[in-house]
Design an enzyme around this catalytic site. Sequence first.
Site, PDB file in Angstrom:
ATOM      1  N   ASP A  34       0.870  -1.175   0.000  1.00 58.29           N
ATOM      2  CA  ASP A  34       0.000   0.000   0.000  1.00 58.29           C
ATOM      3  C   ASP A  34       0.906   1.223   0.000  1.00 58.29           C
ATOM      4  O   ASP A  34       1.799   1.333   0.840  1.00 58.29           O
ATOM      5  CB  ASP A  34      -0.892   0.020   1.242  1.00 58.29           C
ATOM      6  CG  ASP A  34      -1.960  -1.068   1.196  1.00 58.29           C
ATOM      7  OD1 ASP A  34      -2.090  -1.718   0.141  1.00 58.29           O
ATOM      8  OD2 ASP A  34      -2.656  -1.267   2.204  1.00 58.29           O
ATOM      9  N   ASP A  62     -13.665  -6.659  -2.792  1.00 57.12           N
ATOM     10  CA  ASP A  62     -13.617  -6.638  -1.331  1.00 57.12           C
ATOM     11  C   ASP A  62     -14.957  -7.160  -0.830  1.00 57.12           C
ATOM     12  O   ASP A  62     -15.998  -6.583  -1.142  1.00 57.12           O
ATOM     13  CB  ASP A  62     -13.392  -5.210  -0.806  1.00 57.12           C
ATOM     14  CG  ASP A  62     -12.004  -4.683  -1.138  1.00 57.12           C
ATOM     15  OD1 ASP A  62     -11.114  -5.500  -1.449  1.00 57.12           O
ATOM     16  OD2 ASP A  62     -11.809  -3.449  -1.105  1.00 57.12           O
TER      17      ASP A  62
END
Lengths: 196, 260
Positions: free
Chosen positions: B11, B130
Amino acid sequence: MKTVIIKYNAGNVQSVMYALDRLGVNYLYTDEEEEIRSADRVIFPGVGEASTAMAYLRSKKLDKLIPSLTQPVLGTCIGMQLMCRYSEENSTDCLGIFDVDVKRFPKTPGVKVPHMGWNSIYDYQSTLLTGLEEKAYVYFVHSYAPPVCDYTIATCNYIHPFSAMLHRDNFYAAQFHCEISGDVGEKILSNFLKGE
Amino acid sequence: MLTKRIIPCLDVKDGRTVKGVNFVNLRDAGDAVELGALYAAQGADELVFLDITATVEGRGTFIELVRRVAHTVNIPFTVGGGISSKADVSALLHAGADKVSINSAAVRNPALIDELALEFGSQCIVVAIDSRYVPHIEDVPDAGGDHLVHTHGGRTPTAIKTIPWAKEVEDRGAGEILLTSMDTDGTKNGFALELTATISGAANIPVIASGGAGTMDHFQEVFTTGKADAGLAASIFHFREIDIPDLKQYLQDKGLPMRL
């Protein structure tokens, strides 16, 4: 030593350029006949779909130029498939450098297509593979492949054995992506670019 | 033999990697390019870089990072975070990314998947899903009791069921699915095996499992019981709780095909 990457609508060739940068090889990215003809090494890259790529090559007359080249030429991925006689992908007549047809992987329960990821190659029959361990891993992303044939210089197995690399005279081709196949891919590129 | 893939996920914020623990508390885990190169040298099979600030800040910093990564690493990498148009994808691929991952934008406009696959080829279009199990949605009695797709980094629930959505993204031309279970993400208690196995069995494209890796056994489980093609994790690699070479050796010793 002059290296040319053939420019056509073959998707993203940036990673090929970066791989050559890492090898310290200068290159020209062009579709001009004079530049291509005068190169010592020619790379014919590609990611994409066969019929669209062939249509573009014809529009630029590269379909006549590429088979007539006499210096070492390396096709990768769709570049390799376009160097074959015919591809089942949208029933496309290709360049015919290798007299073999590119076929789709057969539907097989529990086996995914595209063949995506790292797979090992074996049965090396070319100096392009000098210095590699047997069963070296390279990175594949494809749904079509030429079968094992007289031109095969490296084999891979997914659903069935297929040609991972081809060779005829001055023409070489790899179904996998040398440019993102780690140290193995760089070694093959280096053998092609820096060999005799 | 086609190997199972181990994929560290980085990330990225301002060129540095951060790992969201349950997507809230961010911890710094170093320079993104250096860390990516280290993982590549250690035998990571692919890398994923997610621009977690994409919707807030300009994309220029991230594109520059993508260029530096592409110049440095010699394995495939995927980039994602806030991608919502052909122009976004084109810029990232031209900077040297091998694949792009789309998430919220695909949920908002599923036809985007078709457009991107047609324009750039399925092989470079990853759809990230997700998913969180929602037992019951208030005021919508019929919609509870299922794994539902979430958007915006897992913050926004939708009424879309995960399994049919996975099939739809494949039909629309996605080349790969990156499945993150919000239920297991950050827990280190293991991947969501059942959901992963169901989706991997239903889809004929590779599935990358994400969320919950805490031990080497968790990877073994996700490749066997979970039928995943690749396993993705972040903090356990960044904080060296598991080293990639050890993990791959362990999995090979357990009989899984690995690139060593």
